[in-house]
Design a protein around this motif. Structure first.
Motif, PDB file in Angstrom:
ATOM      1  N   VAL A 179      54.652 -53.004 -15.850  1.00 38.63           N
ATOM      2  CA  VAL A 179      55.880 -52.334 -15.396  1.00 38.63           C
ATOM      3  C   VAL A 179      57.107 -53.208 -15.582  1.00 38.63           C
ATOM      4  O   VAL A 179      58.233 -52.727 -15.416  1.00 38.63           O
ATOM      5  CB  VAL A 179      55.767 -51.899 -13.916  1.00 38.63           C
ATOM      6  CG1 VAL A 179      54.545 -51.018 -13.694  1.00 38.63           C
ATOM      7  CG2 VAL A 179      55.744 -53.101 -12.974  1.00 38.63           C
ATOM      8  N   THR A 180      56.933 -54.475 -15.916  1.00 34.42           N
ATOM      9  CA  THR A 180      58.068 -55.379 -16.028  1.00 34.42           C
ATOM     10  C   THR A 180      59.145 -54.871 -16.980  1.00 34.42           C
ATOM     11  O   THR A 180      60.341 -54.975 -16.666  1.00 34.42           O
ATOM     12  CB  THR A 180      57.593 -56.787 -16.448  1.00 34.42           C
ATOM     13  OG1 THR A 180      56.696 -57.292 -15.450  1.00 34.42           O
ATOM     14  CG2 THR A 180      58.771 -57.741 -16.591  1.00 34.42           C
ATOM     15  N   ALA A 200      66.883 -54.994 -13.096  1.00 31.68           N
ATOM     16  CA  ALA A 200      67.610 -55.973 -12.283  1.00 31.68           C
ATOM     17  C   ALA A 200      67.660 -57.318 -12.988  1.00 31.68           C
ATOM     18  O   ALA A 200      66.672 -57.779 -13.576  1.00 31.68           O
ATOM     19  CB  ALA A 200      66.936 -56.125 -10.920  1.00 31.68           C
ATOM     20  N   GLY A 201      68.817 -57.959 -12.937  1.00 25.88           N
ATOM     21  CA  GLY A 201      68.926 -59.310 -13.459  1.00 25.88           C
ATOM     22  C   GLY A 201      68.035 -60.251 -12.657  1.00 25.88           C
ATOM     23  O   GLY A 201      68.007 -60.196 -11.423  1.00 25.88           O
ATOM     24  N   GLY A 202      67.289 -61.091 -13.346  1.00 27.38           N
ATOM     25  CA  GLY A 202      66.370 -61.993 -12.654  1.00 27.38           C
ATOM     26  C   GLY A 202      65.016 -61.391 -12.391  1.00 27.38           C
ATOM     27  O   GLY A 202      64.159 -62.033 -11.783  1.00 27.38           O
ATOM     28  N   ALA A 203      64.768 -60.150 -12.844  1.00 35.52           N
ATOM     29  CA  ALA A 203      63.487 -59.497 -12.572  1.00 35.52           C
ATOM     30  C   ALA A 203      62.330 -60.269 -13.187  1.00 35.52           C
ATOM     31  O   ALA A 203      61.254 -60.378 -12.589  1.00 35.52           O
ATOM     32  CB  ALA A 203      63.505 -58.064 -13.093  1.00 35.52           C
ATOM     33  N   GLY A 204      62.530 -60.805 -14.386  1.00 35.07           N
ATOM     34  CA  GLY A 204      61.469 -61.573 -15.025  1.00 35.07           C
ATOM     35  C   GLY A 204      61.092 -62.800 -14.229  1.00 35.07           C
ATOM     36  O   GLY A 204      59.896 -63.120 -14.078  1.00 35.07           O
ATOM     37  N   THR A 229      58.882 -63.452   0.732  1.00 37.71           N
ATOM     38  CA  THR A 229      59.940 -62.631   1.315  1.00 37.71           C
ATOM     39  C   THR A 229      60.959 -62.336   0.217  1.00 37.71           C
ATOM     40  O   THR A 229      61.076 -63.104  -0.748  1.00 37.71           O
ATOM     41  CB  THR A 229      60.655 -63.369   2.452  1.00 37.71           C
ATOM     42  OG1 THR A 229      61.333 -64.520   1.912  1.00 37.71           O
ATOM     43  CG2 THR A 229      59.681 -63.811   3.538  1.00 37.71           C
ATOM     44  N   PRO A 230      61.714 -61.251   0.341  1.00 46.98           N
ATOM     45  CA  PRO A 230      62.794 -61.040  -0.626  1.00 46.98           C
ATOM     46  C   PRO A 230      63.754 -62.223  -0.678  1.00 46.98           C
ATOM     47  O   PRO A 230      64.288 -62.553  -1.745  1.00 46.98           O
ATOM     48  CB  PRO A 230      63.482 -59.774  -0.113  1.00 46.98           C
ATOM     49  CG  PRO A 230      62.404 -59.032   0.608  1.00 46.98           C
ATOM     50  CD  PRO A 230      61.566 -60.110   1.263  1.00 46.98           C
ATOM     51  N   ALA A 252      67.276 -58.245  -4.299  1.00 48.93           N
ATOM     52  CA  ALA A 252      65.893 -58.682  -4.131  1.00 48.93           C
ATOM     53  C   ALA A 252      65.090 -57.640  -3.361  1.00 48.93           C
ATOM     54  O   ALA A 252      63.945 -57.325  -3.722  1.00 48.93           O
ATOM     55  CB  ALA A 252      65.859 -60.024  -3.417  1.00 48.93           C
ATOM     56  N   ARG A 253      65.671 -57.094  -2.307  1.00 48.23           N
ATOM     57  CA  ARG A 253      64.967 -56.075  -1.527  1.00 48.23           C
ATOM     58  C   ARG A 253      64.718 -54.819  -2.356  1.00 48.23           C
ATOM     59  O   ARG A 253      63.631 -54.224  -2.305  1.00 48.23           O
ATOM     60  CB  ARG A 253      65.761 -55.732  -0.266  1.00 48.23           C
ATOM     61  CG  ARG A 253      65.820 -56.879   0.739  1.00 48.23           C
ATOM     62  CD  ARG A 253      66.661 -56.528   1.957  1.00 48.23           C
ATOM     63  NE  ARG A 253      66.813 -57.668   2.829  1.00 48.23           N
ATOM     64  CZ  ARG A 253      65.913 -58.057   3.725  1.00 48.23           C
ATOM     65  NH1 ARG A 253      64.793 -57.349   3.866  1.00 48.23           N
ATOM     66  NH2 ARG A 253      66.110 -59.118   4.472  1.00 48.23           N
ATOM     67  N   ARG A 254      65.718 -54.419  -3.123  1.00 45.94           N
ATOM     68  CA  ARG A 254      65.553 -53.232  -3.963  1.00 45.94           C
ATOM     69  C   ARG A 254      64.483 -53.461  -5.022  1.00 45.94           C
ATOM     70  O   ARG A 254      63.693 -52.550  -5.322  1.00 45.94           O
ATOM     71  CB  ARG A 254      66.893 -52.876  -4.613  1.00 45.94           C
ATOM     72  CG  ARG A 254      67.928 -52.341  -3.629  1.00 45.94           C
ATOM     73  CD  ARG A 254      69.206 -51.960  -4.325  1.00 45.94           C
ATOM     74  NE  ARG A 254      69.012 -50.842  -5.258  1.00 45.94           N
ATOM     75  CZ  ARG A 254      69.988 -50.355  -6.027  1.00 45.94           C
ATOM     76  NH1 ARG A 254      71.206 -50.890  -5.988  1.00 45.94           N
ATOM     77  NH2 ARG A 254      69.743 -49.336  -6.833  1.00 45.94           N
ATOM     78  N   LEU A 255      64.442 -54.651  -5.598  1.00 45.97           N
ATOM     79  CA  LEU A 255      63.425 -54.946  -6.602  1.00 45.97           C
ATOM     80  C   LEU A 255      62.027 -54.879  -5.988  1.00 45.97           C
ATOM     81  O   LEU A 255      61.107 -54.291  -6.574  1.00 45.97           O
ATOM     82  CB  LEU A 255      63.670 -56.321  -7.217  1.00 45.97           C
ATOM     83  CG  LEU A 255      62.598 -56.787  -8.204  1.00 45.97           C
ATOM     84  CD1 LEU A 255      62.555 -55.880  -9.428  1.00 45.97           C
ATOM     85  CD2 LEU A 255      62.836 -58.234  -8.617  1.00 45.97           C
ATOM     86  N   CYS A 256      61.859 -55.486  -4.828  1.00 43.37           N
ATOM     87  CA  CYS A 256      60.542 -55.460  -4.178  1.00 43.37           C
ATOM     88  C   CYS A 256      60.110 -54.032  -3.869  1.00 43.37           C
ATOM     89  O   CYS A 256      58.953 -53.649  -4.126  1.00 43.37           O
ATOM     90  CB  CYS A 256      60.582 -56.297  -2.896  1.00 43.37           C
ATOM     91  SG  CYS A 256      60.730 -58.084  -3.173  1.00 43.37           S
TER      92      CYS A 256
END
Length: 294
Positions: A232-233, A238-242, A255-256, A267-271
């Motif tokens: 899914v990557t 999001a920037g920094g997702a990798g 934690t986020p 970070a919270r949205r990505l998680c």
């Protein structure tokens, strides 16, 4: 290119499970138990060479080992409480007795085995003694690990966690690993640590065979979970997702706020996005102070 037997969307198989005869607990003499533990370590060496996220594997095993050690110390904290103690304590603050055990284990498996590295983890043991324990002698890796337990507890009878960290470090070296891998610690019983000589060796051989079964099963689960996360990557914008994915492939819980290269909201949205995609789990069941992992 997809292999002929693979179907679109099909999860790749993980490492082969440990054969049942190896993991079987039985009343057996020392030589038979040693044969089983040797077979277990040989199988584990193949697992470690497979497509398994090894830092994550070691960190998740460290949580299980810490839970065992906390129980030996008379603590009732389970895995969730241990995670909270470690991850929800501010940097520099004391995570409490159980949290300190998990912190020791997590740090021990994160660094290559060395006197200096273990000295930073096991502050109650001098570097000279750590070097002595790491040089333990014995005909097999399990025998050397048993010798470490006996020697450490002779010097410090209440240092069960330190004895098991050092024993698993010596054991891991014996089956070709440069990092400690919690294994013996997963299945050893508190009363086993009071044994000596051949009785302790027998208990350690049995514990290694049983612990290996747990470790191999976990490796398979994490291999499949890592494949889902990697798949899914490319969907993540999001920037920094990798970088975040790389962290989740090396730590068993985050934690986020640990994604400090992103804003807190991002970070919270990505998680939450990764949970929605089935690539991460939220580990606490809470609405606040959440932890995420594979």
């Amino acid at each position: 290119m997809r292999k002929p037997h693979e179907q679109p969307g099909q999860a790749m198989p993980g490492p082969l499970p440990l054969p049942g005869w190896i993991a079987r607990a039985a009343a057996e003499p020392l030589d038979a138990a040693a044969f089983r533990s040797g077979a277990a370590l040989a199988h584990l060496a193949l697992v470690a060479a497979a497509d398994v996220p090894l830092p994550l594997w070691r960190d998740r095993l460290a949580l299980a080992a810490a839970e065992t050690c906390a129980a030996m110390a008379g603590r009732r904290e389970g895995a969730r409480a241990l995670r909270d103690a470690l991850h929800l304590t501010r940097a520099g603050d004391d995570p409490g007795p159980a949290g300190r055990i998990l912190r020791q284990w997590s740090r021990a498996v994160a660094r290559p085995i060395s006197v200096a590295g273990l000295g930073r983890v096991l502050e109650e043991i001098t570097p000279e003694l750590i070097g002595h324990y790491l040089d333990a002698a014995g005909p097999t890796p399990v025998d050397r690990a048993a010798a470490v337990i006996e020697a450490v507890l002779a010097d410090a009878p209440r240092a069960e966690a330190a004895a098991l960290i050092l024993a698993d470090a010596v054991l891991a070296r014996g089956w070709g690993q440069d990092h400690a891998v919690p294994l013996l610690s997963l299945a050893i019983r508190p009363r086993d640590l009071r044994l000596r000589g051949d009785d302790l060796r027998l208990a350690c051989h049995r514990a290694v065979a049983s612990g290996a079964a747990q470790a191999v099963s976990l490796a398979g689960d994490l291999s499949r979970a890592a494949a889902r996360l990697r798949a899914v990557t490319p969907k993540l914008r999001a920037g920094g997702a990798g970088r975040a994915v790389d962290l989740f492939l090396s730590r068993e819980a985050l934690t986020p706020g640990a994604l400090d290269f992103m804003s807190d909201r991002a970070a919270r949205r990505l998680c939450d996005r990764l949970v929605a995609l089935g690539a991460l789990r939220e580990l606490t069941g809470r609405e606040t102070f959440r932890l995420y992992g594979l």
